[in-house]
Motif scaffolding. Structure first.
Motif, PDB file in Angstrom:
ATOM      1  N   LYS A 199      45.379  63.105  13.337  1.00  0.00           N
ATOM      2  CA  LYS A 199      45.049  64.379  12.667  1.00  0.00           C
ATOM      3  C   LYS A 199      44.305  64.435  12.835  1.00  0.00           C
ATOM      4  N   LYS A 200      43.269  65.537  13.417  1.00  0.00           N
ATOM      5  CA  LYS A 200      41.892  66.209  13.391  1.00  0.00           C
ATOM      6  C   LYS A 200      41.982  67.545  12.351  1.00  0.00           C
ATOM      7  N   ILE A 201      41.329  67.369  11.190  1.00  0.00           N
ATOM      8  CA  ILE A 201      40.535  68.349  10.311  1.00  0.00           C
ATOM      9  C   ILE A 201      39.342  68.842  10.886  1.00  0.00           C
ATOM     10  N   ALA A 202      38.814  70.169  10.774  1.00  0.00           N
ATOM     11  CA  ALA A 202      37.492  70.378  10.307  1.00  0.00           C
ATOM     12  C   ALA A 202      37.674  71.126   9.251  1.00  0.00           C
ATOM     13  N   ILE A 203      36.026  71.034   9.242  1.00  0.00           N
ATOM     14  CA  ILE A 203      35.930  71.124   7.496  1.00  0.00           C
ATOM     15  C   ILE A 203      34.336  71.361   7.706  1.00  0.00           C
ATOM     16  N   LEU A 204      34.111  72.911   7.046  1.00  0.00           N
ATOM     17  CA  LEU A 204      33.782  74.122   7.474  1.00  0.00           C
ATOM     18  C   LEU A 204      32.251  73.620   6.762  1.00  0.00           C
ATOM     19  N   ALA A 205      31.057  73.946   6.758  1.00  0.00           N
ATOM     20  CA  ALA A 205      29.332  73.335   6.165  1.00  0.00           C
ATOM     21  C   ALA A 205      28.515  74.657   6.118  1.00  0.00           C
ATOM     22  N   GLU A 206      28.182  74.976   5.984  1.00  0.00           N
ATOM     23  CA  GLU A 206      26.940  76.140   5.401  1.00  0.00           C
ATOM     24  C   GLU A 206      25.800  75.547   4.426  1.00  0.00           C
ATOM     25  N   GLN A 207      24.855  75.982   4.434  1.00  0.00           N
ATOM     26  CA  GLN A 207      23.721  76.180   2.916  1.00  0.00           C
ATOM     27  C   GLN A 207      24.663  76.351   1.185  1.00  0.00           C
ATOM     28  N   LEU A 208      24.537  76.162   0.320  1.00  0.00           N
ATOM     29  CA  LEU A 208      24.951  76.097  -0.523  1.00  0.00           C
ATOM     30  C   LEU A 208      26.630  75.683  -1.631  1.00  0.00           C
ATOM     31  N   TYR A 209      26.782  74.768  -0.204  1.00  0.00           N
ATOM     32  CA  TYR A 209      28.591  74.301   0.252  1.00  0.00           C
ATOM     33  C   TYR A 209      28.339  73.984  -1.760  1.00  0.00           C
ATOM     34  N   GLN A 210      29.586  74.279  -2.025  1.00  0.00           N
ATOM     35  CA  GLN A 210      29.938  73.383  -3.494  1.00  0.00           C
ATOM     36  C   GLN A 210      30.361  71.752  -3.083  1.00  0.00           C
ATOM     37  N   GLU A 211      28.966  70.819  -3.695  1.00  0.00           N
ATOM     38  CA  GLU A 211      29.652  69.230  -3.429  1.00  0.00           C
ATOM     39  C   GLU A 211      30.950  68.849  -3.141  1.00  0.00           C
ATOM     40  N   VAL A 212      31.756  68.403  -4.422  1.00  0.00           N
ATOM     41  CA  VAL A 212      33.127  68.278  -4.305  1.00  0.00           C
ATOM     42  C   VAL A 212      34.227  68.991  -3.523  1.00  0.00           C
ATOM     43  N   GLU A 213      33.941  70.331  -3.060  1.00  0.00           N
ATOM     44  CA  GLU A 213      34.358  71.229  -2.375  1.00  0.00           C
ATOM     45  C   GLU A 213      34.587  70.725  -1.083  1.00  0.00           C
ATOM     46  N   LEU A 214      33.418  70.028  -0.949  1.00  0.00           N
ATOM     47  CA  LEU A 214      33.661  69.229   0.711  1.00  0.00           C
ATOM     48  C   LEU A 214      34.034  68.123   0.732  1.00  0.00           C
ATOM     49  N   TRP A 215      32.938  67.316  -0.538  1.00  0.00           N
ATOM     50  CA  TRP A 215      33.174  65.632  -0.254  1.00  0.00           C
ATOM     51  C   TRP A 215      34.761  65.124  -0.317  1.00  0.00           C
ATOM     52  N   TYR A 216      35.050  65.952  -1.167  1.00  0.00           N
ATOM     53  CA  TYR A 216      36.450  65.229  -1.881  1.00  0.00           C
ATOM     54  C   TYR A 216      37.262  65.258  -0.799  1.00  0.00           C
ATOM     55  N   PRO A 217      37.645  66.448  -0.124  1.00  0.00           N
ATOM     56  CA  PRO A 217      38.535  66.916   1.021  1.00  0.00           C
ATOM     57  C   PRO A 217      38.209  66.221   1.848  1.00  0.00           C
ATOM     58  N   LEU A 218      36.382  65.649   2.341  1.00  0.00           N
ATOM     59  CA  LEU A 218      36.409  64.909   3.499  1.00  0.00           C
ATOM     60  C   LEU A 218      36.783  63.462   3.432  1.00  0.00           C
ATOM     61  N   TYR A 219      36.713  63.230   2.617  1.00  0.00           N
ATOM     62  CA  TYR A 219      37.054  61.181   2.247  1.00  0.00           C
ATOM     63  C   TYR A 219      38.241  61.229   2.067  1.00  0.00           C
ATOM     64  N   ARG A 220      38.705  62.506   1.205  1.00  0.00           N
ATOM     65  CA  ARG A 220      40.650  61.627   1.352  1.00  0.00           C
ATOM     66  C   ARG A 220      41.885  61.810   2.519  1.00  0.00           C
ATOM     67  N   PHE A 221      41.152  62.652   3.093  1.00  0.00           N
ATOM     68  CA  PHE A 221      41.856  62.784   4.641  1.00  0.00           C
ATOM     69  C   PHE A 221      41.177  62.155   5.626  1.00  0.00           C
ATOM     70  N   LYS A 222      40.042  61.908   5.366  1.00  0.00           N
ATOM     71  CA  LYS A 222      39.982  59.342   6.335  1.00  0.00           C
ATOM     72  C   LYS A 222      40.291  58.876   5.570  1.00  0.00           C
ATOM     73  N   GLU A 223      40.480  58.594   4.688  1.00  0.00           N
ATOM     74  CA  GLU A 223      40.832  57.535   3.488  1.00  0.00           C
ATOM     75  C   GLU A 223      42.759  57.677   4.573  1.00  0.00           C
ATOM     76  N   ALA A 224      43.313  59.288   4.386  1.00  0.00           N
ATOM     77  CA  ALA A 224      44.820  59.276   4.738  1.00  0.00           C
ATOM     78  C   ALA A 224      44.855  59.207   6.010  1.00  0.00           C
ATOM     79  N   GLY A 225      44.246  58.830   7.260  1.00  0.00           N
ATOM     80  CA  GLY A 225      43.753  58.495   8.764  1.00  0.00           C
ATOM     81  C   GLY A 225      43.423  59.198   9.537  1.00  0.00           C
ATOM     82  N   ALA A 226      43.116  60.677   9.126  1.00  0.00           N
ATOM     83  CA  ALA A 226      42.536  62.081  10.061  1.00  0.00           C
ATOM     84  C   ALA A 226      41.224  61.319  10.289  1.00  0.00           C
ATOM     85  N   GLU A 227      40.620  61.915  11.844  1.00  0.00           N
ATOM     86  CA  GLU A 227      39.514  62.224  12.205  1.00  0.00           C
ATOM     87  C   GLU A 227      38.685  63.963  11.710  1.00  0.00           C
ATOM     88  N   VAL A 228      37.998  63.681  11.098  1.00  0.00           N
ATOM     89  CA  VAL A 228      37.345  64.818   9.754  1.00  0.00           C
ATOM     90  C   VAL A 228      36.221  64.980  10.825  1.00  0.00           C
TER      91      VAL A 228
END
Length: 178
Positions: free
Chosen positions: A6-35
């Protein structure tokens, strides 16, 4: 791994909320997705609300909905900047219209409002943008995670475990709420 292939896009821009970007990024990588981190510009560093950097992999203008199985919109103040970028809004709209998983947390549903994909949908968000979702046609509810078809929404960082579980379930075609 449950998300292998699976390929998952995570959108980013200035002033993002830290854990709302990084938690899913690592969780989905951990599950085998390309993020892939998608932002207005490729290879640029975007600072979170607290200054934590994330470097984008791709520019929104150089990717298409066909490139991904899912798209994640973190909150913070970044969605207000994201929705100023036509390519980012169009990507959200196109992925949603293709029936692929689109998940937004906290202020992330602002992008769903701007992409005009909430009409008749149940959704949640951080309480302060409830009126924006209602005006965009959503039925707003106060729940930790809401799945309506291919759209998944959550309210705040405390909801991240349920949010990520629901995204994973949707990507492996498990019925909502399981």
């Amino acid at each position: 791994m449950e998300l292998h292939g699976k390929k998952i896009a995570i959108l980013a821009e200035q002033l993002y909320q830290e854990v709302e970007l990084w938690y899913p990024l690592y969780r989905f990588k951990e599950a085998g997705a390309e993020v892939i981190v998608v932002a207005p510009e490729a290879g640029k560093t975007y600072a979170s609300k607290l200054g934590y950097p994330v470097k984008s992999d791709k520019a929104a203008a150089e990717v298409t909905a066909a490139d991904f199985d899912a798209l994640i919109v973190p909150g913070g103040f970044s969605p207000d900047y994201m929705r100023r970028n036509a390519a980012m809004v169009q990507l959200v709209k196109a992925i949603t219209e293709q029936g692929k998983v689109v998940a937004a947390i906290c202020h992330g549903p602002w992008m769903l409002c701007s992409a005009d994909v909430l009409q008749g949908k149940r959704a949640t968000s951080f309480f302060s943008i409830k009126a924006d979702l209602v005006h965009a046609g959503a039925q707003w509810v106060d729940e930790e995670v809401v799945r309506d078809g291919n759209l998944i929404t959550s309210r705040q960082p405390d909801d991240l475990p349920a949010f990520c579980r629901e995204v994973i379930a949707a990507l492996i075609q498990v019925p909502a709420g399981v």
